[in-house]
Write a protein that holds these residues in place. Structure first.
Motif: not given
Length: 328
Positions: A1-21
């Motif tokens: 079920m989608v929740s507001s906490n999914d914003v953090q999950r998606l964000f961390l997945q994007a950060v992990i795919s990059r070294r430094v941003l």
């Protein structure tokens, strides 16, 4: 079920795919994550902050770090010393931070990187850099079979992967990624060498220093540029910086003159009695006499042979070979 906490999950997945941003990119990713979660469930009430709403961003990153605490990870930020831009990276807070390199490098390559970091941190005159020749020379002091040709390839990978910076002069220094991920390691291993910017209080490996003797003021170039718009004197000793005779002293590669190379330095170790002693391996390496010294020693007789070996030992530098003096 989608929740507001999914914003953090998606964000961390994007950060992990990059070294430094950068902060700008991280902020854009945050917005995109909010849009993605809202698209999955339009009933969710997730406010989308303004671009200049720093408080909302700080609150979001605090929640991200709170969720990362059990994993000993941190979403850490630091200003790039060259551009002044605020940079972010997901870093490990547990154990020896240099071990993070083990993901893509062999133990021998990690040891080589650690040796280069040591020479950068121990570089005299706050130059915080090593020449290509000095970096390759570190292979000779490691108990590995790595050749200099292999070392050149590994050095190139350190630069390509963002661990080191290589200047036009061919000198290596620590990158923003290294400063972000290795900051606790650097502070604990080199407490006497790590210096901080007087303005932003972040670690400093390149910038400017006050020319007044014994003044401890050090500034990043971008911090200095912002500071001098309002002030023309040192924030500590009140020395006027507008005088041409009082030029600011460079910190970093600028402190090394062209063609100047320093002796290899070794970090001092604490003995059980609490006194400091040099690395035994390095002392043995430095004490090996040259052919000329051996010939000279033979001509001086047994008395000089039993006397002091003539090591010119500097308190901070590796012992240097010097001409032996008679102690008659």
């Amino acid at each position: 079920m989608v929740s507001s906490n999914d914003v953090q999950r998606l964000f961390l997945q994007a950060v992990i795919s990059r070294r430094v941003l950068s902060y700008t990119l991280a902020h854009v990713i945050w917005w995109k994550c909010i849009d993605a979660v809202k698209a999955a469930d339009s009933t969710l009430q997730i406010p989308k902050p303004r671009e200049d709403d720093r408080a909302a961003w700080d609150s979001f990153t605090a929640k991200v770090n709170e969720s990362l605490n059990p994993l000993d990870l941190e979403f850490r930020h630091l200003h790039d010393e060259l551009s002044g831009r605020e940079m972010y990276a997901l870093v490990n807070r547990k154990g020896d931070e240099v071990a993070q390199l083990a993901t893509g490098y062999t133990p021998a390559e990690i040891a080589y990187f650690k040796a280069i970091v040591e020479q950068i941190m121990l570089a005299p005159h706050e130059s915080f850099s090593v020449s290509s020749l000095a970096a390759l020379r570190e292979v000779n002091f490691l108990k590995t079979n790595m050749s200099k040709t292999q070392a050149e390839v590994v050095l190139g990978s350190f630069v390509a992967n963002g661990w080191l910076l290589k200047s036009k002069r061919g000198r290596y220094s620590l990158s923003t990624r290294s400063l972000l991920e290795l900051l606790p390691y650097l502070k604990s291993t080199y407490p006497d060498e790590v210096i901080e910017c007087t303005i932003c209080l972040e670690i400093l490996t390149r910038g400017v220093a006050c020319p007044t003797r014994n003044c401890k003021v050090r500034l990043h170039d971008h911090c200095f540029n912002n500071y001098k718009r309002i002030h023309s004197t040192c924030p500590s000793c009140n020395e006027t910086w507008t005088s041409s005779s009082k030029k600011l002293i460079p910190v970093g590669e600028g402190a090394v003159k062209e063609g100047q190379d320093f002796n290899r330095r070794v970090r001092k170790k604490q003995t059980e009695e609490g006194s400091e002693e040099e690395d035994d391996e390095e002392m043995e390496e430095s004490q090996e006499p040259t052919q000329a010294q051996s010939q000279s020693q033979k001509t001086r007789g047994k008395k000089d042979s039993s006397a002091d070996e003539g090591m010119d030992v500097d308190e901070d530098d590796v012992p240097k070979r010097s001409q032996r003096k008679s102690r008659r």
